[in-house]
Enzyme design. Structure first.
Site, mmCIF file in Angstrom:
data_model
loop_
_atom_site.group_PDB
_atom_site.id
_atom_site.type_symbol
_atom_site.label_atom_id
_atom_site.label_comp_id
_atom_site.label_asym_id
_atom_site.label_seq_id
_atom_site.Cartn_x
_atom_site.Cartn_y
_atom_site.Cartn_z
ATOM 1 N N TRP A 1 11.294 -9.119 6.327
ATOM 2 C CA TRP A 1 12.211 -9.214 5.603
ATOM 3 C C TRP A 1 13.877 -8.446 6.464
ATOM 4 O O TRP A 1 14.945 -9.178 5.703
ATOM 5 C CB TRP A 1 11.791 -7.938 4.881
ATOM 6 C CG TRP A 1 10.804 -7.806 3.863
ATOM 7 C CD1 TRP A 1 9.975 -8.597 3.891
ATOM 8 C CD2 TRP A 1 11.217 -7.083 2.879
ATOM 9 N NE1 TRP A 1 9.576 -8.508 2.487
ATOM 10 C CE2 TRP A 1 9.798 -7.322 1.862
ATOM 11 C CE3 TRP A 1 11.628 -6.259 1.969
ATOM 12 C CZ2 TRP A 1 9.007 -7.540 0.715
ATOM 13 C CZ3 TRP A 1 11.253 -5.322 0.878
ATOM 14 C CH2 TRP A 1 10.032 -6.561 0.134
ATOM 15 N N ASP B 1 8.134 7.542 11.029
ATOM 16 C CA ASP B 1 7.791 7.560 10.014
ATOM 17 C C ASP B 1 8.685 8.144 8.839
ATOM 18 O O ASP B 1 9.527 9.669 8.499
ATOM 19 C CB ASP B 1 6.357 8.837 9.615
ATOM 20 C CG ASP B 1 5.526 9.040 9.222
ATOM 21 O OD1 ASP B 1 5.895 8.957 7.768
ATOM 22 O OD2 ASP B 1 4.403 9.615 9.147
ATOM 23 N N ASP C 1 8.621 -2.567 1.994
ATOM 24 C CA ASP C 1 7.378 -3.269 1.689
ATOM 25 C C ASP C 1 7.047 -1.826 2.197
ATOM 26 O O ASP C 1 5.401 -2.100 2.837
ATOM 27 C CB ASP C 1 7.679 -4.221 2.444
ATOM 28 C CG ASP C 1 7.151 -4.701 1.965
ATOM 29 O OD1 ASP C 1 6.103 -4.968 0.688
ATOM 30 O OD2 ASP C 1 6.262 -6.265 3.429
ATOM 31 N N GLY D 1 9.000 -7.559 11.042
ATOM 32 C CA GLY D 1 11.121 -7.798 10.605
ATOM 33 C C GLY D 1 10.821 -9.115 9.696
ATOM 34 O O GLY D 1 12.148 -9.434 9.515
ATOM 35 N N LYS E 1 7.330 -1.013 -2.978
ATOM 36 C CA LYS E 1 6.652 -2.110 -3.146
ATOM 37 C C LYS E 1 5.767 -0.535 -3.884
ATOM 38 O O LYS E 1 5.768 -0.033 -3.425
ATOM 39 C CB LYS E 1 5.728 -2.957 -2.257
ATOM 40 C CG LYS E 1 4.608 -2.825 -2.632
ATOM 41 C CD LYS E 1 3.569 -4.206 -1.427
ATOM 42 C CE LYS E 1 3.834 -3.328 -0.189
ATOM 43 N NZ LYS E 1 3.280 -4.191 1.646
ATOM 44 N N ASP F 1 10.471 1.629 10.512
ATOM 45 C CA ASP F 1 9.366 1.197 10.095
ATOM 46 C C ASP F 1 8.680 2.338 11.521
ATOM 47 O O ASP F 1 9.582 2.767 12.631
ATOM 48 C CB ASP F 1 8.953 -0.229 10.535
ATOM 49 C CG ASP F 1 7.092 -0.325 9.585
ATOM 50 O OD1 ASP F 1 7.025 -0.989 9.409
ATOM 51 O OD2 ASP F 1 6.260 0.314 11.152
#
Length: 256
Positions: A50, A86, A111, A48, A151, A68
């Site tokens: 971000w 997912d 991320d 959490g 990322k 997440d």
């Protein structure tokens, strides 16, 4: 003090759930991602950190939705909602669409990282796959002009990913935040200015000039998309070539 210790200690002192919060802060400083009132989607949001940074940046008038596979403990922020699932599964993508409920999204940040195998080529390929998942979400949800951050681990597939992103955004740049660990090969691709135009640079077509802009340029419409054409007058039908495309308009040159 090592970089790792510095950001870990700062996160504890300043109340962030993870040292990675400073990566997003630095990305925002470098690329001007967030504005008050923005709607943000955060992929790979656990634990959490971000979410905290984004919620602070967009303020009470903004919204942040985090996704997440892991449970995200509730935050003390009324403008944050979370979805557990997912992102490689369509059911989770549908739940995310329901959560944003048709709201135009200004920024998608990701991320997400794969479970590490220790085999570099595998980990790199999996990180690119997750980045492409985020790109798909961005293409689905972003408003024109919106931004995307993903990322990825550096490697041979990076160039193709960047090229695909460049097709949908004004420009793409790579940033390695200072908060990234020295031993990590991670970097972030930051794509600015999501393009939803029905035309591309180099397209040639015939249009009717239906209006005049403030600078005197003629204005044509292509599927309700604005195209500025210098040296034309209202009522003309002209052959044009698209020269430059922005999120909400394009510039063209007449060809006759």
């Amino acid at each position: 003090m090592t970089g790792k210790d510095e950001y870990y200690n700062r996160s504890k002192q300043e109340g962030y759930r993870a040292r990675s919060a400073y990566k997003l802060k630095q990305l925002d400083e470098a690329a001007n991602l967030f504005s008050p009132g923005d709607a943000v989607v955060d992929l790979g949001a656990a634990p959490g950190g971000w979410l905290q940074v984004a919620a602070e940046a967009v303020g009470e008038g903004g919204t942040v939705v985090g996704v997440d596979r892991q449970r995200i403990r509730p935050l003390d922020a009324e403008n944050v909602e979370t979805v557990r699932g997912d992102m490689t599964e369509e059911a989770t993508v549908e739940r995310l669409r329901d959560a944003v409920d048709g709201t135009g999204i200004d920024v998608v940040v990701s991320d997400m990282a794969p479970n590490m195998t220790g085999e570099y080529s595998v980990d790199h390929a999996r990180s690119v796959h997750l980045a492409r998942q985020a790109l798909g979400v961005a293409r689905d949800l972003l408003d024109p002009g919106g931004d995307l951050v993903v990322k990825v681990f550096d490697g041979p597939d990076l160039a193709d990913l960047r090229s695909d992103m460049e097709e949908s955004f004004e420009y793409v740049r790579s940033i390695r935040p200072d908060a990234s660990r020295d031993s990590s090969s991670e970097l972030y691709l930051v794509a600015k200015g999501y393009l939803t135009a029905p035309v591309s640079a180099g397209d040639e077509l015939t249009v009717e000039i239906t209006d005049e802009g403030r600078e005197g340029d003629g204005i044509a419409r292509v599927d309700d998309f604005t195209v500025f054409v210098p040296d034309t007058e209202v009522g003309e039908k002209v052959a044009i070539r698209i020269e430059d495309v922005k999120p909400r308009f394009a510039f063209a040159a007449r060809q006759d």
